[in-house]
Motif scaffolding. Structure first.
Motif, PDB file in Angstrom:
ATOM      1  N   ALA A 155       0.827  -1.211   0.000  1.00 47.72           N
ATOM      2  CA  ALA A 155       0.000   0.000   0.000  1.00 47.72           C
ATOM      3  C   ALA A 155       0.858   1.257   0.000  1.00 47.72           C
ATOM      4  N   GLU A 156       1.962   1.218   0.705  1.00 49.87           N
ATOM      5  CA  GLU A 156       2.864   2.375   0.733  1.00 49.87           C
ATOM      6  C   GLU A 156       3.465   2.623  -0.653  1.00 49.87           C
ATOM      7  N   ALA A 157       3.754   1.543  -1.388  1.00 48.65           N
ATOM      8  CA  ALA A 157       4.259   1.704  -2.757  1.00 48.65           C
ATOM      9  C   ALA A 157       3.193   2.336  -3.652  1.00 48.65           C
ATOM     10  N   VAL A 158       1.951   1.908  -3.491  1.00 43.23           N
ATOM     11  CA  VAL A 158       0.854   2.507  -4.262  1.00 43.23           C
ATOM     12  C   VAL A 158       0.775   3.998  -3.978  1.00 43.23           C
ATOM     13  N   ARG A 159       0.918   4.362  -2.705  1.00 44.25           N
ATOM     14  CA  ARG A 159       0.866   5.785  -2.327  1.00 44.25           C
ATOM     15  C   ARG A 159       2.028   6.558  -2.937  1.00 44.25           C
ATOM     16  N   ARG A 160       3.243   6.032  -2.815  1.00 36.22           N
ATOM     17  CA  ARG A 160       4.426   6.733  -3.330  1.00 36.22           C
ATOM     18  C   ARG A 160       4.406   6.856  -4.852  1.00 36.22           C
ATOM     19  N   LEU A 161       3.906   5.823  -5.518  1.00 34.74           N
ATOM     20  CA  LEU A 161       3.854   5.841  -6.980  1.00 34.74           C
ATOM     21  C   LEU A 161       2.622   6.581  -7.511  1.00 34.74           C
ATOM     22  N   ARG A 162       1.699   6.923  -6.599  1.00 33.77           N
ATOM     23  CA  ARG A 162       0.480   7.654  -6.965  1.00 33.77           C
ATOM     24  C   ARG A 162      -0.301   6.912  -8.055  1.00 33.77           C
ATOM     25  N   LEU A 163      -0.520   5.649  -7.808  1.00 24.99           N
ATOM     26  CA  LEU A 163      -1.177   4.813  -8.807  1.00 24.99           C
ATOM     27  C   LEU A 163      -2.690   5.044  -8.812  1.00 24.99           C
ATOM     28  N   ASN A 164      -3.245   5.201  -9.999  1.00 23.81           N
ATOM     29  CA  ASN A 164      -4.693   5.269 -10.150  1.00 23.81           C
ATOM     30  C   ASN A 164      -5.301   3.875 -10.213  1.00 23.81           C
ATOM     31  N   HIS A 165      -4.508   2.922 -10.670  1.00 22.57           N
ATOM     32  CA  HIS A 165      -4.960   1.531 -10.791  1.00 22.57           C
ATOM     33  C   HIS A 165      -3.795   0.628 -10.408  1.00 22.57           C
ATOM     34  N   VAL A 166      -4.061  -0.346  -9.579  1.00 24.23           N
ATOM     35  CA  VAL A 166      -3.003  -1.251  -9.144  1.00 24.23           C
ATOM     36  C   VAL A 166      -3.396  -2.694  -9.439  1.00 24.23           C
ATOM     37  N   VAL A 167      -2.420  -3.477  -9.878  1.00 28.14           N
ATOM     38  CA  VAL A 167      -2.627  -4.902 -10.108  1.00 28.14           C
ATOM     39  C   VAL A 167      -1.847  -5.671  -9.044  1.00 28.14           C
ATOM     40  N   ILE A 168      -2.547  -6.557  -8.352  1.00 22.62           N
ATOM     41  CA  ILE A 168      -1.930  -7.381  -7.316  1.00 22.62           C
ATOM     42  C   ILE A 168      -2.067  -8.836  -7.740  1.00 22.62           C
ATOM     43  N   THR A 169      -0.940  -9.498  -7.925  1.00 27.78           N
ATOM     44  CA  THR A 169      -0.965 -10.910  -8.274  1.00 27.78           C
ATOM     45  C   THR A 169      -0.115 -11.691  -7.277  1.00 27.78           C
ATOM     46  N   SER A 170      -0.016 -12.977  -7.471  1.00 25.36           N
ATOM     47  CA  SER A 170       0.745 -13.789  -6.518  1.00 25.36           C
ATOM     48  C   SER A 170       1.312 -15.010  -7.212  1.00 25.36           C
ATOM     49  N   VAL A 171       2.273 -15.598  -6.556  1.00 30.09           N
ATOM     50  CA  VAL A 171       2.705 -16.942  -6.926  1.00 30.09           C
ATOM     51  C   VAL A 171       1.614 -17.911  -6.476  1.00 30.09           C
TER      52      VAL A 171
END
Length: 290
Positions: A87-103
């Protein structure tokens, strides 16, 4: 192996911007599928200040012979700080849309569903206007786990079928084509407001007719968005490319998919599951569901 055609050559990125994104990712000790899976679009996406976050990794419990994510390392215990760091990365990057995936985390009873929920919850808290897309594994058919993820209300739920049924044994031996379709069907049933998405790779020996059948199957489970891209061999240890598909064929598949009723078909040699994923925000305005 056959030499890559001109249409697969990627423009060199502006490394200053790439370095800035990488610095944030390293500072927060986050993994991205952009790096772990050797995505050819890493320069373009990092230049745009976007990334697809890879949680619960980088070690995977499956050994798909097309994938560059490490399956030889032993999966570690889940890190309770990972959702906050993401979440902190989303804030710092100022993302309007985020994709979260996983192994794949077949070692976990819920397949990692609750870690997805924690990540969604943290992003909502620090960046409530960011739309969230989750690209999830098949959860070994644990539909209670799927329900847990959907109850966290991501805007987009993506699950890749990856290839045509005939090639599953060779390409995705621990996967199951019908199980993947069932996941998407249940997601639609549980959440009619959700935008569902899937993706396939081509160039592994499939036929045009087989690709079209997969597209028809996806529409049968009311999948909204489809991505089709060229498979590229990460290393000599991985499955080889059988064919480089022409841009004209990708265009033909796009037109066929649109005729079937997909809200969006992104089909090109360099398309990947999360490539230009932020464009879903335009679809949400055109086809609102909430």
């Amino acid at each position: 192996m056959t030499v890559k055609p001109d249409w697969l050559r990627v423009k060199a990125p502006q490394w200053q911007r790439v370095g800035s994104v990488k610095e944030i990712l390293r500072d927060l000790e986050l993994n991205t599928v952009c790096e772990e899976a050797s995505c050819p679009n890493i320069g373009e996406c990092f230049n745009a200040g976007t990334a697809t976050f890879l949680i619960m990794g980088p070690a995977c419990t499956r050994a798909c012979p097309y994938c560059d994510i490490d399956f030889e390392k032993k999966p570690q215990a889940l890190d309770p700080t990972e959702p906050w760091r993401l979440a902190e990365a989303v804030r710092r990057l100022r993302l309007n849309h985020v994709v979260i995936t996983s192994v794949n985390r077949d070692d976990l009873p819920d397949g990692g569903a609750n870690q997805f929920v924690r990540c969604i919850t943290e992003v909502r808290q620090v960046s409530p206007h960011t739309t969230i897309e989750v690209l999830i594994p098949d959860l070994c058919g644990n539909w209670d786990a799927l329900k847990i993820i959907i109850q966290a209300q991501p805007e987009v739920l993506n699950h890749n079928t990856e290839t045509v049924p005939r090639l599953y044994r060779r390409t995705r031996p621990q996967g199951d084509y019908q199980r993947s379709l069932e996941l998407l069907r249940r997601a639609r049933e549980l959440a009619p407001w959700l935008y569902t998405k899937s993706g396939i790779m081509v160039g592994l020996g499939e036929t045009d007719a087989e690709v079209k059948t997969v597209m028809e199957d996806l529409r049968q489970v009311d999948c909204d968005i489809l991505t089709i891209g060229q498979y590229l061999q990460p290393t000599q240890k991985h499955l080889g490319v059988q064919e480089f598909i022409t841009p004209e064929q990708f265009q033909a598949w796009q037109e066929f998919g649109e005729s079937l009723g997909f809200l969006q078909v992104v089909s090109s040699p360099l398309t990947r599951s999360s490539y230009h994923a932020e464009q879903v925000q335009q679809l949400m305005k055109l086809y609102p569901r909430k």
